[in-house]
Motif scaffolding. Structure first.
Motif, PDB file in Angstrom:
ATOM      1  N   LEU A 140     -31.194  66.938 -28.677  1.00 14.94           N
ATOM      2  CA  LEU A 140     -32.471  66.807 -27.980  1.00 14.94           C
ATOM      3  C   LEU A 140     -33.654  67.351 -28.760  1.00 14.94           C
ATOM      4  O   LEU A 140     -34.797  67.140 -28.332  1.00 14.94           O
ATOM      5  N   GLY A 141     -33.433  68.047 -29.856  1.00 12.57           N
ATOM      6  CA  GLY A 141     -34.539  68.678 -30.574  1.00 12.57           C
ATOM      7  C   GLY A 141     -34.992  67.926 -31.803  1.00 12.57           C
ATOM      8  O   GLY A 141     -35.642  68.526 -32.673  1.00 12.57           O
TER       9      GLY A 141
ATOM     10  N   VAL B 260     -18.662  62.819 -29.085  1.00  8.74           N
ATOM     11  CA  VAL B 260     -20.040  62.331 -29.170  1.00  8.74           C
ATOM     12  C   VAL B 260     -20.029  60.972 -29.845  1.00  8.74           C
ATOM     13  O   VAL B 260     -19.425  60.802 -30.911  1.00  8.74           O
ATOM     14  N   LEU B 261     -20.686  59.991 -29.232  1.00 11.65           N
ATOM     15  CA  LEU B 261     -20.839  58.660 -29.809  1.00 11.65           C
ATOM     16  C   LEU B 261     -22.279  58.502 -30.279  1.00 11.65           C
ATOM     17  O   LEU B 261     -23.222  58.802 -29.542  1.00 11.65           O
ATOM     18  N   VAL B 262     -22.455  57.995 -31.493  1.00 12.84           N
ATOM     19  CA  VAL B 262     -23.785  57.809 -32.081  1.00 12.84           C
ATOM     20  C   VAL B 262     -23.913  56.353 -32.488  1.00 12.84           C
ATOM     21  O   VAL B 262     -23.218  55.888 -33.406  1.00 12.84           O
ATOM     22  N   ASP B 263     -24.800  55.639 -31.791  1.00  7.32           N
ATOM     23  CA  ASP B 263     -25.076  54.241 -32.115  1.00  7.32           C
ATOM     24  C   ASP B 263     -26.439  54.185 -32.799  1.00  7.32           C
ATOM     25  O   ASP B 263     -27.487  54.142 -32.150  1.00  7.32           O
ATOM     26  N   ASP B 264     -26.423  54.224 -34.118  1.00 10.45           N
ATOM     27  CA  ASP B 264     -27.653  54.223 -34.915  1.00 10.45           C
ATOM     28  C   ASP B 264     -28.052  52.785 -35.194  1.00 10.45           C
ATOM     29  O   ASP B 264     -27.847  52.252 -36.277  1.00 10.45           O
ATOM     30  N   GLY B 265     -28.654  52.149 -34.176  1.00 13.02           N
ATOM     31  CA  GLY B 265     -29.011  50.745 -34.302  1.00 13.02           C
ATOM     32  C   GLY B 265     -30.342  50.551 -34.986  1.00 13.02           C
ATOM     33  O   GLY B 265     -31.052  51.498 -35.342  1.00 13.02           O
ATOM     34  N   ALA B 266     -30.704  49.275 -35.161  1.00 15.96           N
ATOM     35  CA  ALA B 266     -31.957  48.946 -35.827  1.00 15.96           C
ATOM     36  C   ALA B 266     -33.157  49.246 -34.942  1.00 15.96           C
ATOM     37  O   ALA B 266     -34.221  49.644 -35.419  1.00 15.96           O
TER      38      ALA B 266
ATOM     39  N   LEU C 224     -35.563  60.138 -24.772  1.00 15.88           N
ATOM     40  CA  LEU C 224     -35.303  59.916 -23.348  1.00 15.88           C
ATOM     41  C   LEU C 224     -33.921  60.465 -23.023  1.00 15.88           C
ATOM     42  O   LEU C 224     -32.918  60.041 -23.617  1.00 15.88           O
ATOM     43  N   VAL C 225     -33.854  61.420 -22.100  1.00 14.62           N
ATOM     44  CA  VAL C 225     -32.605  62.118 -21.766  1.00 14.62           C
ATOM     45  C   VAL C 225     -32.294  61.899 -20.298  1.00 14.62           C
ATOM     46  O   VAL C 225     -33.197  61.908 -19.449  1.00 14.62           O
TER      47      VAL C 225
ATOM     48  N   ILE D  88     -32.298  57.711 -27.282  1.00 13.13           N
ATOM     49  CA  ILE D  88     -31.801  57.902 -25.916  1.00 13.13           C
ATOM     50  C   ILE D  88     -30.542  58.757 -25.996  1.00 13.13           C
ATOM     51  O   ILE D  88     -29.649  58.499 -26.811  1.00 13.13           O
ATOM     52  N   VAL D  89     -30.478  59.773 -25.145  1.00 14.41           N
ATOM     53  CA  VAL D  89     -29.314  60.659 -25.091  1.00 14.41           C
ATOM     54  C   VAL D  89     -28.807  60.689 -23.652  1.00 14.41           C
ATOM     55  O   VAL D  89     -29.562  61.022 -22.728  1.00 14.41           O
TER      56      VAL D  89
END
Length: 395
Positions: free
Chosen positions: A223-224, A186-192, A98-99, A121-122
């Motif tokens: 996005l890819g 760039v922030l990356v929230d790699d949640g559960a 979802l962008v 989500i981006v």
């Protein structure tokens, strides 16, 4: 009455009538010109800008993102462009990203409902309020020098370097990439439950700058990663925020006042035309000396200039401009510089970092810097005022 008197009277009447006719025709021409100017002004104010906004996946201008959408399709990614949050939520499924850009037109509840079914989500742009809602980080300083990933996210390994326009300080548990110890682009929230990525891509991913540095590679890395991309485009036509217009003089005035004013105005014009020929020639008369109210303003300006206190004058100019911008952008009067910069950036479609430096950067140290600050603040207010009239004129 003698024949000579009759001839003189007839001649005077014959001379007066053409002058009166010319006066009436002149007034009619003036009224027609006023109406023509008003009509042209209304047409100009009602004509909106381009049909597509910043980072619109169907936008072909420099600020659009059609080039990015086409690159994704060339890589085998199915790109679905939706402009309704209901359709966007329904379109999200398995292996879908979802962008969207900063969804400033949605309330917190509507945003939460939109993001609920998504696993990845981006956000291609963000604001201070969005960062607080996501609890993913906050604004931070940074350098515009080229920087690489500098993090352990696998999809960023082959991106190369980028020149970011905005940086963030990641929250606990959030990984920052493309930055340094002060901030990350760039922030990356790699949640559960899901992955949330935030980047200020207004300049990075637009049609005009996508081919520079590693911008296209970063876009593909963001996005890819899934087979489908649902690209939601926020707009005021899809907002759930109910705006409340403040009371104006027109809303507080009884309905009979406007017709009475128009009637009095018409009567005044008729009286001016009727009595205009009965006055004699204008007589020059010496008037008493008057003191203009603007002298107080000029006096204070001279005192400030004499004191050479450029920082104090710059702070006063910036505070006044910030309050006026907040009122024109529909924010609270005491809104901070970050909120005003976010709203103005979204309205004018320009990088947020430039506005942040103008509204909250270092104060001018000399007269030349003070003049430059005043000029830039005046240009910003004029641009926001023009965009406000344009937005109200849109259907």
């Amino acid at each position: 009455m003698t024949a000579v008197d009759q001839a003189a009277t007839g001649t005077s009447t014959a001379e007066t009538r053409p002058r009166r006719v010319r006066t009436i025709v002149g007034w009619l021409i003036v009224v027609a010109l006023v109406l023509l100017v008003a009509f042209v002004a209304l047409r100009v104010s009602a004509s909106g800008p381009g049909a597509r906004g910043t980072l619109d996946p169907e936008g072909r201008d420099d600020s659009g993102a059609l080039a990015l959408a086409e690159i994704l399709r060339d890589q085998g990614v199915e790109v679905s462009v939706v402009r309704s949050r209901t359709e966007a939520r329904a379109a999200v499924g398995d292996d879908t990203t979802l962008v969207m850009t900063n969804p400033y037109t949605l309330s917190d509840d509507a945003l939460t409902e939109l993001l609920e079914p998504a696993d990845r989500i981006v956000f291609l742009s963000s604001g201070t309020h969005l960062l607080n809602v996501l609890d993913i980080g906050e604004n931070a300083p940074g350098s515009s020098a080229p920087t690489d990933a500098g993090c352990d996210v696998p999809e960023f390994a082959e991106v190369g370097t980028i020149r970011a326009d905005r940086f963030f300080s990641p929250a606990d548990g959030v990984e920052g990439c493309f930055g340094d110890a002060d901030g990350a682009a760039v922030l990356v929230d790699d949640g559960a439950d899901r992955d949330v990525l935030v980047v200020e891509g207004t300049k990075l991913f637009s049609n005009a700058y996508l081919a520079e540095n590693g911008n296209a590679a970063l876009a593909l890395a963001l996005l890819g990663q899934t087979e489908r991309v649902v690209w939601y485009v926020p707009s005021f036509s899809d907002t759930d925020i109910e705006g409340q217009s403040p009371d104006t003089l027109g809303s507080l005035t009884p309905p009979w006042v406007t017709p009475v004013i128009l009637l009095l105005f018409t009567a005044g014009i008729a009286a001016a035309v009727w009595r205009g020929q009965r006055f004699g020639p204008l007589v020059a008369e010496t008037l008493p000396v008057t003191v203009r109210a603007s002298e107080t303003m000029h006096g204070r300006a001279r005192l400030t200039a004499k004191a050479g206190d450029a920082p104090h004058a710059g702070e006063a100019l910036r505070d006044g401009a910030q309050r006026r911008l907040a009122r024109r952008l529909g924010l609270a009067v005491h809104a901070g510089a970050d909120e005003v910069a976010d709203a103005a950036s979204d309205r004018l479609r320009i990088p947020r970092g430039t506005l942040q430096a103008l509204l909250a950067g270092p104060l001018p140290a000399d007269d030349a810097a003070l003049v430059e600050l005043a000029r830039r603040l005046d240009e910003l207010e004029a641009a926001v005022e023009a965009s406000t009239h344009t937005t109200r004129g849109e259907p």
